[in-house]
Design an enzyme around this catalytic site. Structure first.
Site, PDB file in Angstrom:
ATOM      1  N   ASP A   1     -13.073  -9.911 -18.864  1.00  0.00           N
ATOM      2  CA  ASP A   1     -12.116  -9.044 -18.154  1.00  0.00           C
ATOM      3  C   ASP A   1     -11.366  -8.104 -19.092  1.00  0.00           C
ATOM      4  OD1 ASP A   1     -12.746 -10.456 -15.789  1.00  0.00           O
ATOM      5  OD2 ASP A   1     -11.326 -12.014 -16.360  1.00  0.00           O
TER       6      ASP A   1
ATOM      7  N   THR B   1     -14.503 -11.596  -8.954  1.00  0.00           N
ATOM      8  CA  THR B   1     -15.471 -12.362  -8.173  1.00  0.00           C
ATOM      9  C   THR B   1     -14.765 -13.327  -7.231  1.00  0.00           C
ATOM     10  OG1 THR B   1     -17.037 -12.249  -9.975  1.00  0.00           O
ATOM     11  CG2 THR B   1     -17.475 -13.923  -8.318  1.00  0.00           C
TER      12      THR B   1
ATOM     13  N   HIS C   1     -17.272  -6.689 -12.900  1.00  0.00           N
ATOM     14  CA  HIS C   1     -16.683  -5.558 -13.597  1.00  0.00           C
ATOM     15  C   HIS C   1     -16.066  -4.653 -12.543  1.00  0.00           C
ATOM     16  CE1 HIS C   1     -18.888  -6.643 -17.198  1.00  0.00           C
ATOM     17  NE2 HIS C   1     -19.966  -6.755 -16.455  1.00  0.00           N
TER      18      HIS C   1
ATOM     19  N   GLY D   1     -16.446  -2.904 -18.035  1.00  0.00           N
ATOM     20  CA  GLY D   1     -17.052  -2.117 -16.962  1.00  0.00           C
ATOM     21  C   GLY D   1     -16.641  -0.659 -17.049  1.00  0.00           C
ATOM     22  N   LYS D   2     -15.359  -0.465 -17.248  1.00  0.00           N
ATOM     23  CA  LYS D   2     -14.846   0.902 -17.335  1.00  0.00           C
ATOM     24  C   LYS D   2     -15.438   1.634 -18.538  1.00  0.00           C
ATOM     25  CE  LYS D   2     -11.337   3.652 -19.057  1.00  0.00           C
ATOM     26  NZ  LYS D   2      -9.992   4.173 -19.009  1.00  0.00           N
TER      27      LYS D   2
END
Ligand code: GDP
Length: 426
Positions: free
Chosen positions: A12, A301, A40, A16-17
């Site tokens: 985390d 999730t 993500h 993803g970004k």
């Protein structure tokens, strides 16, 4: 040219970004480990997305998204994820799935649930996505590769053999209903039809792509401290989260990975059980949790509240080292703008001694944080585009962290959006 984007912490971190951002000038993005157990979060011109199995580069028309052999492939989940992107207006992504990827079976999810239930209070805090049972089977050599779906006779025979073993466990350990091999076989044929359009010899494909000079991104899931070898075993995930594993999980030579962008979060967060030295509690934690990420620190999730804490220099330095970080992206820095003073964990006190090197788990359980306080900057840094325009106290915080992690911070993320990034020279 291959670049890896991996996490230095417990996951985390905002990989993803960063992947979504760097995918713009990449050709191929590869997931090389893990499964749909972590997500993500990506915010771009199409909206806000929580991706679990697809790589974070799926939003561009020019990229190819690959599920490498190292991934735990949940076939219906993948298809659902592709469909949901298209429904939200994203152009149909080009997806390839390794013929050597193994299939996450319906019973892996059941076994995950049953085992958590059996362990009760001593559970690992699994996301119950079937990941641990999946990797156990892979290494016990009773997993199913995608390629096996295409040989019906051998598949049928193997299904019967594997069900025999699984059913002994179901009956005697978990006291749950048995698996019907005939039904499982039919499910697998459905899986075969779903996945057939995507199947590819990924290693060969990447070999050719690299020869042609294509730019490849490897996207890691979770972070260094969740690695089964180098993390906080046993409170780890079941596949390697390290850039080095990218070579194996994608099927490329290790020397092709030239750049290891390690994502470091400006404070700490973790999901699941396990030692977390710089963890904070009560109102102080609630405040940070509420302000964290783009919508608070709640799992992408599971929606579970994440555990939060101050930046942990001991863990992050180790996290960068074990990744082999060539550069670091420091994320979610904007979140800390509310604090007068920002504590940073710069040492662990273990049995009366202060240590700076991240210890093995048995020692880690005893560690107490040694905190150093840095002045806060008390303003909102979102919207700032140039490093020089950041408040002095904020730059001091970044440079303090840079020194601690012994890795150049080349990117500072000051908001969840694709363009909210400040580049710095190495
Ligand atoms: P990943 O698993 O490493 O990709 O990380 P996640 O997506 O689970 O968590 C990162 C969270 O932080 C997401 O909600 C992102 O939208 C958000 N995020 C990423 N970078 C930044 C940032 O610089 N500032 C803020 N405020 N949020 C960010």
């Amino acid at each position: 040219m291959v670049r890896a984007i991996v996490g230095a912490n417990w996951g985390d971190e905002g990989k993803g970004k960063i992947t979504d951002m760097l995918a713009q000038d990449s050709d191929i993005i590869v997931r090389f480990q893990g499964g749909s157990n972590a997500g993500h979060t990506i915010i771009n011109n199409y909206g806000r997305f929580a991706l679990h199995l697809l790589p974070s580069g799926v939003f561009y028309g020019h990229t190819t998204s690959i599920i490498g052999n190292g991934v735990a492939l949940n076939i219906p989940y993948l298809i659902k994820e592709i469909r949901s992107l298209v429904e939200q207006g994203v152009p149909e992504p080009k997806v390839l799935v390794s013929n050597r990827a193994q299939i996450l079976m319906p019973y892996h999810i059941l076994f995950d649930e049953y085992e958590e239930e059996r362990l009760g209070g001593k559970s690992f805090g699994s996301t119950k996505s079937g990941i641990a049972p999946f990797y156990s089977d892979k290494y016990a050599k009773i997993g199913f590769q995608v390629s096996e779906l295409f040989d019906e006779a051998a598949l049928k025979e193997k299904v019967v053999r594997v069900c025999q073993m699984k059913n002994v466990m179901l009956e005697h350990l978990y006291h749950k209903p048995a698996i019907d091999p005939e039904e499982l076989y039919k499910t697998l044929l459905e899986y075969r039809d779903m996945i057939a359009p995507y199947v590819c010899d990924v290693s060969a494909y990447l070999h050719e792509a690299l020869k042609e000079g294509k730019r490849v991104l490897l996207e890691g899931q979770l972070g260094s401290l969740k690695d089964p070898d180098h993390g906080i075993y046993p409170m780890v995930t079941s596949s390697s989260t390290l850039a080095a594993y990218g070579a194996i999980g994608a099927g490329i030579p290790p020397y092709e990975i030239k750049d290891i962008i390690t994502v470091v979060k400006a404070y700490s967060s973790a999901v699941g059980a396990g030692a977390f030295v710089s963890e904070i509690f009560g109102d102080e934690a609630e405040e940070l949790r509420k302000r964290g990420g783009d919508k608070g620190e709640y799992g992408a999730t599971t929606g579970r509240p994440r555990r939060v804490g101050w930046f942990d220099a001991v863990a992050s330095r180790y996290g960068c080292r074990i990744q082999g970080a060539t550069e670091a992206a420091l994320t979610v820095l904007d979140v800390l703008g509310y604090l007068d003073e920002i504590p940073v964990c710069t040492g662990y006190e273990i049995d009366g001694k202060v240590v700076k090197d991240f210890p093995v788990t048995v020692e880690l359980e005893k560690a107490k944080p040694v905190l150093t306080k840095l002045p806060g900057w008390k303003c909102d840094i979102r919207g700032i585009k140039k490093y020089e325009d950041l408040p002095q106290a904020c730059r001091d915080y970044i440079e303090f962290i840079e020194k601690e992690i012994q890795t150049p911070v080349t990117m500072v993320s000051n908001g969840p959006g694709r363009d909210e990034i400040i580049y710095r020279n190495k």
